[in-house]
Design a protein around this motif. Sequence first.
Motif, mmCIF file in Angstrom:
data_model
loop_
_atom_site.group_PDB
_atom_site.id
_atom_site.type_symbol
_atom_site.label_atom_id
_atom_site.label_comp_id
_atom_site.label_asym_id
_atom_site.label_seq_id
_atom_site.Cartn_x
_atom_site.Cartn_y
_atom_site.Cartn_z
ATOM 1 N N HIS A 193 0.781 -1.119 0.004
ATOM 2 C CA HIS A 193 0.097 -0.036 0.148
ATOM 3 C C HIS A 193 0.909 1.252 -0.058
ATOM 4 C CE1 HIS A 193 -3.741 -2.352 1.273
ATOM 5 N NE2 HIS A 193 -2.951 -3.161 1.436
ATOM 6 N N TRP A 194 0.259 2.155 -0.620
ATOM 7 C CA TRP A 194 1.249 3.573 -0.661
ATOM 8 C C TRP A 194 0.493 4.815 0.006
ATOM 9 C CZ3 TRP A 194 5.081 3.771 -4.510
ATOM 10 C CH2 TRP A 194 5.661 2.594 -5.093
ATOM 11 N N ILE A 195 1.391 5.808 0.609
ATOM 12 C CA ILE A 195 0.721 7.046 0.798
ATOM 13 C C ILE A 195 1.760 8.097 0.465
ATOM 14 C CG2 ILE A 195 0.445 8.558 2.798
ATOM 15 C CD1 ILE A 195 -0.095 6.212 4.747
ATOM 16 N N PHE A 196 1.169 9.208 -0.218
ATOM 17 C CA PHE A 196 1.922 10.164 -0.896
ATOM 18 C C PHE A 196 1.520 11.472 -0.255
ATOM 19 C CE2 PHE A 196 0.659 6.994 -4.376
ATOM 20 C CZ PHE A 196 1.928 6.619 -4.863
ATOM 21 N N TYR A 243 -4.023 8.154 -0.274
ATOM 22 C CA TYR A 243 -3.842 6.833 -0.107
ATOM 23 C C TYR A 243 -3.968 6.140 -1.362
ATOM 24 C CZ TYR A 243 -5.051 2.063 0.682
ATOM 25 O OH TYR A 243 -5.427 0.316 0.831
ATOM 26 N N ALA A 244 -3.130 5.271 -1.669
ATOM 27 C CA ALA A 244 -3.306 4.288 -3.189
ATOM 28 C C ALA A 244 -3.330 2.933 -2.641
ATOM 29 C CB ALA A 244 -2.291 4.664 -4.135
ATOM 30 N N SER A 245 -4.263 2.028 -2.846
ATOM 31 C CA SER A 245 -4.259 0.621 -2.692
ATOM 32 C C SER A 245 -3.332 -0.217 -3.682
ATOM 33 C CB SER A 245 -5.553 0.167 -2.650
ATOM 34 O OG SER A 245 -6.110 0.221 -3.625
ATOM 35 N N PRO A 246 -3.130 -1.276 -3.419
ATOM 36 C CA PRO A 246 -2.458 -2.359 -4.324
ATOM 37 C C PRO A 246 -3.224 -2.249 -5.749
ATOM 38 C CG PRO A 246 -2.415 -3.140 -2.369
ATOM 39 C CD PRO A 246 -3.326 -2.112 -2.054
ATOM 40 N N SER A 247 -4.491 -2.286 -5.811
ATOM 41 C CA SER A 247 -5.181 -2.355 -7.005
ATOM 42 C C SER A 247 -5.236 -1.012 -7.559
ATOM 43 C CB SER A 247 -6.539 -2.621 -6.695
ATOM 44 O OG SER A 247 -7.308 -1.646 -5.806
ATOM 45 N N ASP A 248 -5.077 0.276 -6.852
ATOM 46 C CA ASP A 248 -5.060 1.385 -7.433
ATOM 47 C C ASP A 248 -3.526 1.823 -8.227
ATOM 48 O OD1 ASP A 248 -7.350 2.600 -6.320
ATOM 49 O OD2 ASP A 248 -6.308 3.101 -4.427
ATOM 50 N N MET A 249 -2.399 1.170 -7.642
ATOM 51 C CA MET A 249 -1.155 1.136 -8.164
ATOM 52 C C MET A 249 -1.018 0.485 -9.319
ATOM 53 S SD MET A 249 0.192 3.473 -6.615
ATOM 54 C CE MET A 249 1.926 3.095 -7.333
ATOM 55 N N GLU A 250 -1.586 -0.794 -9.577
ATOM 56 C CA GLU A 250 -1.468 -1.735 -10.427
ATOM 57 C C GLU A 250 -1.267 -1.512 -11.831
ATOM 58 O OE1 GLU A 250 -0.570 -5.243 -12.256
ATOM 59 O OE2 GLU A 250 -0.398 -4.690 -10.440
ATOM 60 N N PRO A 251 -2.387 -0.409 -12.316
ATOM 61 C CA PRO A 251 -2.154 0.122 -13.769
ATOM 62 C C PRO A 251 -0.750 0.804 -13.986
ATOM 63 C CG PRO A 251 -4.487 0.543 -12.871
ATOM 64 C CD PRO A 251 -3.476 0.000 -11.656
ATOM 65 N N TRP A 252 -0.430 1.650 -12.860
ATOM 66 C CA TRP A 252 1.078 2.173 -13.077
ATOM 67 C C TRP A 252 2.057 1.358 -13.098
ATOM 68 C CZ3 TRP A 252 5.505 2.707 -10.577
ATOM 69 C CH2 TRP A 252 6.376 3.853 -11.105
ATOM 70 N N ILE A 253 2.188 0.370 -12.126
ATOM 71 C CA ILE A 253 3.198 -0.643 -12.211
ATOM 72 C C ILE A 253 3.251 -1.573 -13.465
ATOM 73 C CG2 ILE A 253 4.144 -2.713 -10.931
ATOM 74 C CD1 ILE A 253 2.805 -1.362 -8.578
#
Length: 221
Positions: free
Chosen positions: A71-74, A89-99
Motif C-alpha cells: 500500500h502507498w501513501i503520498f 492513499y493508494a491501494s495495491p489495485s490503485d497502483m497496479e495500472p501504473w506498475i
Amino acid sequence: MPVQDDAREREMTQLFNLTVPENRGRSDVDAQLSIDGKIINFELKSTTSSSVSTVRDFGPDHIRKWREDLHWIFAFYDRSGTRLKHCIYASPSDMEPWIANKARYIQPDLALADALPESVSSTMVTSLLGAKRYYSFDDAKWIMKNHWPTEALRDEQDHLEGYSLEAMTKLLQVRARYVILRGSTLNNPHIESGFFKDLEQIKDEHASRLRSLVRSYLASA
C-alpha cells in the motif's frame, strides 16, 4: 535518505499512526499498519510538486516488491518542503495500472536478459582467460567484479584447484544476465499528476481516514 526526506517520512508515520519495522533496511517496507488482525505494508513517498519520483533504478525487483500487496501513501508539500498540503492513499489495485505500464515498458529487455545469457559459451571464457585446466578465484572475481560477495563466489568453485571451464561459463552467463538487467532499468520513473486525480485527498483526521480506506480495500479485495 536525505535529511529532509527522512523528516517528511517521520511526519507521515506519526500523522497516520504507523509503525516502522525493526531493523528496517533500504529495500524493506517503509512503515506498517496493524489493522483487524492483519499487517499492512506501506511505501511512503513525498513531493514538492504535482508528480512523485520513485526510485533511481526501477527494474524487476521493484515490480515484484510493489506487487506484493504493498500500500502507498503520498504526501504533497509546498515548494519549500515544510508545509504539508494533503496526502493520498493508494491501494495495491490503485497502483497496479501504473506498475503494469512500467513492467510492459521494460518487458522486451527482460526477455533478452532471460534468453541471451544462454548464448554465452565456454569459447568466450577461453577467449577472455585462455585455455586452463582450472581457473583461479582471481579469474572468477575478474569476471564477476563486485556482483557477488566473496563467500558466494567461492561457493561456485567446483574443484579443489579452482573453477572448471563449465563453472566459469556459468559465472559468465550470470554476469551477462546481470549486465542486461542493469540496462533494462528505468531511471526514476515519475508518477504523474494525472494518476492522482481520482484519488481522495486526505487533509485531516489522517489516521482514522486511512484505516477507513484500508478497510474498504480489504473488504473489496
